[in-house]
Design an enzyme around this catalytic site. Structure first.
Site, PDB file in Angstrom:
ATOM      1  N   ASP A  11     -12.323  -0.850  -3.174  1.00  0.00           N
ATOM      2  CA  ASP A  11     -11.426  -0.684  -4.651  1.00  0.00           C
ATOM      3  C   ASP A  11     -10.958  -2.106  -4.946  1.00  0.00           C
ATOM      4  O   ASP A  11      -9.955  -2.691  -4.623  1.00  0.00           O
ATOM      5  CB  ASP A  11     -10.234   0.004  -4.344  1.00  0.00           C
ATOM      6  CG  ASP A  11      -9.460  -0.437  -3.135  1.00  0.00           C
ATOM      7  OD1 ASP A  11     -10.144  -1.304  -2.177  1.00  0.00           O
ATOM      8  OD2 ASP A  11      -8.214  -0.327  -3.099  1.00  0.00           O
ATOM      9  N   HIS A 239      -7.089  -8.127   5.313  1.00  0.00           N
ATOM     10  CA  HIS A 239      -7.417  -6.482   5.533  1.00  0.00           C
ATOM     11  C   HIS A 239      -8.874  -6.487   5.741  1.00  0.00           C
ATOM     12  O   HIS A 239      -9.624  -6.229   6.857  1.00  0.00           O
ATOM     13  CB  HIS A 239      -6.648  -5.680   4.865  1.00  0.00           C
ATOM     14  CG  HIS A 239      -5.226  -5.834   4.712  1.00  0.00           C
ATOM     15  ND1 HIS A 239      -4.385  -5.596   5.936  1.00  0.00           N
ATOM     16  CD2 HIS A 239      -4.350  -6.260   3.869  1.00  0.00           C
ATOM     17  CE1 HIS A 239      -3.057  -6.067   5.625  1.00  0.00           C
ATOM     18  NE2 HIS A 239      -3.213  -6.164   4.176  1.00  0.00           N
TER      19      HIS A 239
HETATM   20  O1  RIB Z   1      -3.587  -1.788   3.222  1.00  0.00           O
HETATM   21  C1  RIB Z   1      -4.333  -2.870   2.896  1.00  0.00           C
HETATM   22  C2  RIB Z   1      -5.594  -2.169   1.909  1.00  0.00           C
HETATM   23  O2  RIB Z   1      -4.912  -1.862   0.824  1.00  0.00           O
HETATM   24  C3  RIB Z   1      -6.697  -3.070   1.568  1.00  0.00           C
HETATM   25  O3  RIB Z   1      -7.837  -2.346   1.628  1.00  0.00           O
HETATM   26  C4  RIB Z   1      -6.257  -3.652   0.411  1.00  0.00           C
HETATM   27  O4  RIB Z   1      -7.372  -3.959  -0.477  1.00  0.00           O
HETATM   28  C5  RIB Z   1      -5.467  -2.578  -0.380  1.00  0.00           C
HETATM   29  O5  RIB Z   1      -6.137  -1.872  -1.133  1.00  0.00           O
HETATM   30 CA    CA Z   2      -9.499  -2.632  -0.427  1.00  0.00          CA
END
Ligand code: RIB
Ligand code: CA
Length: 315
Positions: A11, A239
Site C-alpha cells: 500500500d 516497518h
Molecule cells: O504499521 C505499519 C504498517 O502500516 C506499514 O506497512 C506501513 O506502511 C503502514 O501501512
Molecule cells: Ca505498508
C-alpha cells in the site's frame, strides 16, 4: 539475495517505497506487484508503485490494482497524517506506465500456478488481496512456498490502538484468513519493526545519492515528522523494509519462535489484535511441528545502515 520468484503486495506508502528500493537493489526476482488500500487507496498505491519502479529502473514489473475495500467493510480513507496526501510525502514523480488489467488477487493466483511450490509472497499492507486470492483458488497454500507479512504485534503495544497494528486493523478478517490457511507465515510485527530505524544521518546520506535515493530521502521528511515525537528524536521506524529484509535473508532475527497466531476480528477494543501464543517462552520455545506461524521477536542492531547501503545502489 533470493533467487526465488516473488509476488509483492503493498500500500505504497513511504516505508513501502523504501521496500521497493530494497527489493530492486537486492535483485529480487519480482514477477508482479499488487496494491491494496491502506496508507492510501489501492489505485493511488498502484500509481506510486509504477512511478517508483520506473524511477528505480524497473518499469518492466507488472503492477495490478488490488482491493479497494476490506473484506466485509469500507475503506476508511488512509493515513495522510503519516505518509502525506499522495502517500509518498508529497513528492511528485513523473507518471510512467499503467496497471495491468487483472486484479492483484488474480495476479497472485496466476503467478502461483506459473511457479508452483516456489513463489514467495511478501505482503506489507492489509491482507485483503491474499484473502481474496485464497477464495479464488483454495489450493493456493499448496502452490506458494511461503508468506511473509509486515503486521501485528506480539509483546508490544499497537500503533493504531492499544493493541492493534495498522495493517491487521485495516482488515482483520483477511488477516485471520491468511493465518488460517495451510501455508507458512512469518509475521514481522511491531516487536521488531519498531527497533529498525533510520536516523537523521541515514536520511542525509540517502539525499546525496542518485535520483531514486534522493526522492526517497525527500519522502522521509513527512515520515520523520510523524515519528519524531513517537521515537523522541528525528528518525523513523522501518516497518516494511525490515519485513522484506527478513524475507530475503538480509536480516536473520536473533529470536523467532514458532507460535500460533489468531486475530481479534470483533469491532470491540481488541479489533485487529494479533494473539500470539508464546507460552513456550520460559522453556525455550520447544518445537511445535504442526504450527506454521513464525514470529520474529528480536533482531540485532544496525538494520538502518544495511538498508542505506542497499538503497544507495539505486540509480
Ligand atoms: O504499521 C505499519 C504498517 O502500516 C506499514 O506497512 C506501513 O506502511 C503502514 O501501512
Ligand atoms: Ca505498508
Amino acid at each position: 539475495m533470493s533467487g526465488a520468484p516473488w509476488y509483492f503486495d503493498c500500500d505504497t506508502g513511504i516505508d513501502d517505497a523504501l521496500t521497493l528500493g530494497l527489493l530492486v537493489a537486492e535483485g529480487a526476482d519480482l514477477k508482479g506487484i499488487g496494491s491494496v488500500s491502506g496508507n492510501l487507496s489501492a489505485a493511488g498505491g498502484a500509481r506510486n508503485t509504477l512511478d517508483l519502479m520506473a524511477l528505480m529502473g524497473r518499469p518492466d514489473v507488472p503492477v495490478a490494482v488490488g482491493a479497494h475495500d476490506p473484506i466485509g467493510g469500507v475503506f476508511g480513507g488512509g493515513a495522510e497524517f503519516v505518509h502525506g496526501a499522495n502517500g509518498i510525502g508529497e513528492v511528485e514523480l513523473p507518471h510512467v506506465g499503467e496497471p495491468v488489467a487483472e486484479s492483484a488477487a488474480a495476479m497472485l493466483v496466476r503467478l502461483a500456478h506459473e511457479h508452483p511450490g516456489t513463489l514467495r509472497v511478501l505482503a506489507v499492507g492489509p491482507l485483503t488481496n491474499l484473502a481474496l486470492a485464497l477464495e479464488l483458488e483454495p489450493e493456493l497454500p499448496s502452490l506458494v512456498a511461503d508468506v511473509v507479512i509486515m503486521g501485528g504485534a506480539a509483546l508490544v503495544p499497537g500503533n493504531v490502538s492499544a493493541v492493534a497494528e495498522a495493517n491487521i486493523w485495516n482488515d482483520p478478517i483477511a488477516a485471520q484468513a491468511v493465518f488460517d490457511a495451510a501455508w507458512p507465515v512469518t509475521m514481522v510485527g511491531l516487536d521488531v519493526t519498531m527497533l529498525a530505524r533510520f536516523e537523521e544521518s541515514h536520511r542525509t546520506e540517502l539525499a546525496a545519492g542518485g535520483a531514486a535515493p534522493a526522492a526517497l530521502a525527500a519522502m522521509l521528511d513527512v515520515y520523520f515528522q510523524y515519528y519524531t515525537p513517537i521515537l523522541g528524536r528525528p528518525s523513523c521506524a522501518l516497518h516494511d523494509p525490515l519485513a522484506a529484509a527478513i524475507a530475503l535473508g538480509v536480516v536473520v532475527p536473533t529470536l523467532a519462535p514458532v507460535a500460533p497466531v489468531e486475530v481479534d476480528t470483533t469491532d470491540g477494543p481488541g479489533r485487529g489484535q494479533t494473539l500470539v501464543d508464546l507460552r513456550g517462552r520460559f522453556v525455550g520455545y520447544p518445537a511445535q511441528p504442526d504450527v506454521r506461524h513464525t514470529v520474529p521477536l528480536e533482531i540485532a542492531e544496525g538494520f538502518g545502515d544495511r538498508l542505506l547501503e542497499s538503497l544507495l545502489r539505486l540509480p
